[in-house]
Design a protein around this motif. Structure first.
Motif, mmCIF file in Angstrom:
data_model
loop_
_atom_site.group_PDB
_atom_site.id
_atom_site.type_symbol
_atom_site.label_atom_id
_atom_site.label_comp_id
_atom_site.label_asym_id
_atom_site.label_seq_id
_atom_site.Cartn_x
_atom_site.Cartn_y
_atom_site.Cartn_z
ATOM 1 N N LEU A 139 0.996 -1.163 0.141
ATOM 2 C CA LEU A 139 0.468 -0.262 -0.039
ATOM 3 C C LEU A 139 0.908 0.928 0.104
ATOM 4 O O LEU A 139 0.671 1.877 -0.767
ATOM 5 N N LYS A 140 1.614 1.008 0.846
ATOM 6 C CA LYS A 140 2.947 2.545 1.108
ATOM 7 C C LYS A 140 3.572 2.890 -0.565
ATOM 8 O O LYS A 140 3.086 3.995 -0.595
ATOM 9 N N LYS A 141 3.996 1.316 -1.239
ATOM 10 C CA LYS A 141 4.547 1.670 -1.934
ATOM 11 C C LYS A 141 3.478 3.181 -3.704
ATOM 12 O O LYS A 141 4.080 3.228 -4.118
ATOM 13 N N GLU B 183 7.437 7.529 2.469
ATOM 14 C CA GLU B 183 8.710 6.192 1.861
ATOM 15 C C GLU B 183 9.565 5.261 3.406
ATOM 16 O O GLU B 183 9.274 4.499 3.533
ATOM 17 N N ASN B 184 9.208 6.196 3.989
ATOM 18 C CA ASN B 184 9.541 6.175 5.897
ATOM 19 C C ASN B 184 9.045 5.713 6.982
ATOM 20 O O ASN B 184 9.110 5.519 7.808
ATOM 21 N N ALA B 185 7.806 6.194 6.515
ATOM 22 C CA ALA B 185 6.927 5.791 7.466
ATOM 23 C C ALA B 185 6.210 4.488 7.885
ATOM 24 O O ALA B 185 6.530 3.907 7.114
ATOM 25 N N ALA C 277 8.018 9.430 10.614
ATOM 26 C CA ALA C 277 9.228 10.055 11.228
ATOM 27 C C ALA C 277 9.770 11.409 11.918
ATOM 28 O O ALA C 277 8.999 12.527 11.179
ATOM 29 N N PRO C 278 9.910 11.884 13.142
ATOM 30 C CA PRO C 278 9.830 13.153 13.565
ATOM 31 C C PRO C 278 9.942 14.270 12.939
ATOM 32 O O PRO C 278 8.707 15.078 12.593
ATOM 33 N N ASN C 279 11.160 13.848 11.915
ATOM 34 C CA ASN C 279 11.093 15.393 10.576
ATOM 35 C C ASN C 279 10.247 15.696 10.072
ATOM 36 O O ASN C 279 10.748 16.703 9.359
ATOM 37 N N ILE D 257 -12.140 6.616 4.036
ATOM 38 C CA ILE D 257 -11.360 5.861 5.224
ATOM 39 C C ILE D 257 -11.033 7.324 5.757
ATOM 40 O O ILE D 257 -10.746 8.202 4.859
ATOM 41 N N GLU D 258 -11.057 7.173 7.050
ATOM 42 C CA GLU D 258 -10.119 8.118 7.611
ATOM 43 C C GLU D 258 -8.238 8.162 8.147
ATOM 44 O O GLU D 258 -7.885 6.975 7.354
ATOM 45 N N VAL D 259 -7.870 9.016 7.712
ATOM 46 C CA VAL D 259 -6.419 8.827 7.561
ATOM 47 C C VAL D 259 -5.565 10.094 8.647
ATOM 48 O O VAL D 259 -6.407 11.115 8.644
ATOM 49 N N GLU D 260 -5.010 9.300 8.983
ATOM 50 C CA GLU D 260 -3.923 10.083 10.447
ATOM 51 C C GLU D 260 -3.040 9.840 10.168
ATOM 52 O O GLU D 260 -2.552 9.186 9.930
ATOM 53 N N ILE D 261 -1.973 11.108 10.554
ATOM 54 C CA ILE D 261 -0.534 11.012 10.582
ATOM 55 C C ILE D 261 -0.272 11.772 11.642
ATOM 56 O O ILE D 261 -0.949 12.620 12.120
ATOM 57 N N LYS D 262 0.329 10.694 11.951
ATOM 58 C CA LYS D 262 0.926 10.815 13.313
ATOM 59 C C LYS D 262 2.202 10.121 13.447
ATOM 60 O O LYS D 262 3.242 10.838 12.087
ATOM 61 N N VAL D 263 3.313 10.920 14.950
ATOM 62 C CA VAL D 263 4.747 10.523 14.705
ATOM 63 C C VAL D 263 4.645 9.815 15.122
ATOM 64 O O VAL D 263 4.208 9.038 16.066
ATOM 65 N N LYS D 264 5.703 9.059 14.658
ATOM 66 C CA LYS D 264 6.087 7.742 15.162
ATOM 67 C C LYS D 264 6.549 7.852 16.560
ATOM 68 O O LYS D 264 7.280 8.934 16.813
ATOM 69 N N GLU D 265 6.123 6.266 17.400
ATOM 70 C CA GLU D 265 6.419 6.817 18.546
ATOM 71 C C GLU D 265 8.023 6.534 19.099
ATOM 72 O O GLU D 265 9.115 6.264 18.734
#
Ligand SMILES: [Zn+2]
Length: 529
Positions: free
Chosen positions: A435-437, A455-457, A471-473, A502-510
């Motif tokens: 899916l990410k691709k 890509e890094n998510a 990623a935080p950056n 579809i709900e899309v949430e964008i969060k920062v990595k833990e």
């Protein structure tokens, strides 16, 4: 040369000049042609739709000595007298200032005498609903036994206030509210004739503000002509003259409202007041803006209802991606309620500010007063703490929430619930990696640097929800820009058959738990549909 107001200068002189009321003018002309003139007419409709103008043209046509296809000629002695308001056989009365029985008695007395110049004696009574009951009774007597060659034309904006006995003795005509394009095209014609430069958008805005009343449109046009003074009339001229906050500023206010940035919102209101706006106008502008953002959410066909330029519409579209319909409608409702209270308040500005605070507060109250744990239904499809996030966006709130014991409890329940949901049926069987691709491929077409971030998510696919952990950056880069977020959300939704659902949430990595909690409360972006 003395300046003549456009409203007076362009007052209709013939039936053909009356815009948007062809259903009435055609009937009146046919009656003249057939010689079937009624003794009493009732012209109803909102202000500025041409009732009095039509009455005057009709009066002129009835007495014209040389009519041309039932249109008054404009040159015979009767027409000339009518146009200079010197016609003895046309008697005008404004019932708003002459409400009493005495005026009606005078009319009763004068109808006995035959017309002086023309074939008919015509009485035009404007705002007839303002007459006293005694005056109505006296008028009724005259209408019951109408003398020869006398025609009454009663005009009113409030026909429901007329006694039935009066209405039933008249021929009733309902004047329509004018369409926006009819008003706009008339404004453009006048400006062309007068050699006045006006932007198409400005003409459109004047027409919009007139709400179907040509007289209001022309009176506003006159003010704009005076203000612009031989320069082009632009939308900003219209906004300045009406004391209306411009689209850009109102959108900024909406952003501050839904982000719960009270200080910023109040500063913008102050700025708007300094610019000459008043509470009622500003509230009206905000309501119109909210209404249009709600329409932007609708299918494309509905967008013809939007009377804004493309740039504003596209900004509204981006904005609408980040606020749920539910939130928009709630704010809309609160502001409409305030609008109904405002006329009765001695402090309209406070009514406005109070309504805005209320619109901001509702959600936060829910955060600070959580429901008892037991009442959380298992049917809820969303983790409970997500609801808090949409509201709790300010630092103060973050602190309050952090200090609240219950919130920790709620978070725990929420995480458990999230776990539970993860085990439920997923949107499809697609692996997060593939899916990410696809999302990355989609984003690469438009903005490669966001694609890199995604890509890094890490992706988590749950029932009707996709969580994207950046990623935080990357989060700092994408998270701070509404447009970039919108692009990511769009690209993600395109990969699902359910699309918009579809709900899309964008969060920062833990990272560690405390930091994550702060991040969620402080910055998270929620899309509710
Ligand atoms: Zn004539």
């Amino acid at each position: 040369m003395a300046y003549l107001a456009t409203y007076r200068k362009y007052r209709p002189k013939t039936f053909a000049d009356i815009i948007g009321q062809e259903h009435i003018t055609t009937t009146l002309k046919n009656q003249i042609k057939a010689g079937q003139i009624s003794h009493a007419y009732l012209f109803c409709g909102i202000r500025g739709t041409g009732k009095t103008s039509a009455a005057k043209v009709f009066a002129k046509a009835l007495n014209c000595l040389n009519p041309n296809e039932q249109e008054p000629c404009g040159v015979c002695s009767c027409c000339v007298a009518n146009e200079s308001d010197a016609m003895a056989d046309t008697i005008e009365m404004d019932a708003a200032s002459n409400r009493g029985i005495e005026e009606i008695r005078q009319i009763k007395e004068s109808v006995k005498y035959p017309p002086a110049m023309g074939a008919y004696k015509i009485y035009i009574i404007d705002e007839v609903h303002m007459l006293t009951m005694e005056a109505f009774n006296a008028l009724l007597k005259t209408l019951e036994e109408p003398p020869q060659n006398v025609v009454f034309i009663l005009a009113t904006t409030e026909s429901h206030r007329l006694p039935y006995t009066i209405v039933s003795r008249t021929q009733r005509y309902d004047f329509r509210r004018l369409r926006l394009e009819q008003i706009q095209s008339h404004i453009e014609t006048i400006c062309k004739n007068e050699g006045i430069a006006i932007e198409e958008r400005a003409a459109n805005r004047i027409a919009l503000l007139a709400e179907g009343a040509m007289r209001d449109a022309l009176s506003l046009l006159d003010k704009c002509i005076a203000y612009a003074f031989e320069t082009v009339i632009t939308t900003s001229v219209v906004d300045t003259v009406t004391g209306r906050a411009d689209d850009k500023m109102v959108l900024e206010m909406m952003r501050a409202l839904f982000a719960r940035r009270t200080e910023e919102l109040f500063a913008l209101i102050q700025q708007s007041f300094n610019g000459g706006s008043d509470a009622a106008t500003l509230l009206g502008t905000m309501i119109a803006c909210l209404r249009d953002i709600i329409i932007v959410h609708m299918p494309l066909e509905a967008h013809s209802m939007l009377l804004r330029d493309e740039n504003t519409v596209s900004q509204m579209k981006v904005f609408s991606e980040f606020v749920s319909q539910k939130e928009l409608i709630r704010a809309f409702d609160i502001l409409i309620e305030a609008q109904s209270k405002m006329p009765f308040s001695s402090a309209p500005r406070y009514v406005l500010e109070c309504a805005l605070l209320k619109a901001m507060q509702n959600e936060t109250e829910r955060v600070l007063q959580p429901q008892p744990i037991k009442s959380i239904s298992t049917e809820q499809t969303k983790p409970v703490f997500i609801e808090q996030n949409s509201a709790a966006k300010t630092e103060e709130l973050t602190n309050t929430v952090r200090e609240t014991k219950e919130s920790a409890e709620r978070k725990k329940i929420a995480s458990e619930k999230e776990e539970e949901e993860k085990q439920q049926e997923t949107i499809n069987d697609e692996e997060p990696q593939s899916l990410k691709k696809k999302i990355v491929a989609e984003l690469s077409k438009k903005s490669p640097f966001i694609a890199l971030g995604v890509e890094n998510a890490d992706l988590i696919i749950e029932k009707n929800r996709l969580t994207m952990l950046l990623a935080p950056n990357d989060y700092r880069l994408i998270g701070d820009d509404m447009r970039l977020r919108a692009d990511v959300v769009l690209a993600a939704r395109q990969q699902f058959a359910q699309g918009e659902e579809i709900e899309v949430e964008i969060k920062v990595k833990e990272r560690d738990a405390e930091e994550e909690f702060k991040e969620i409360i402080g910055d998270i972006l929620i899309i509710e549909e």
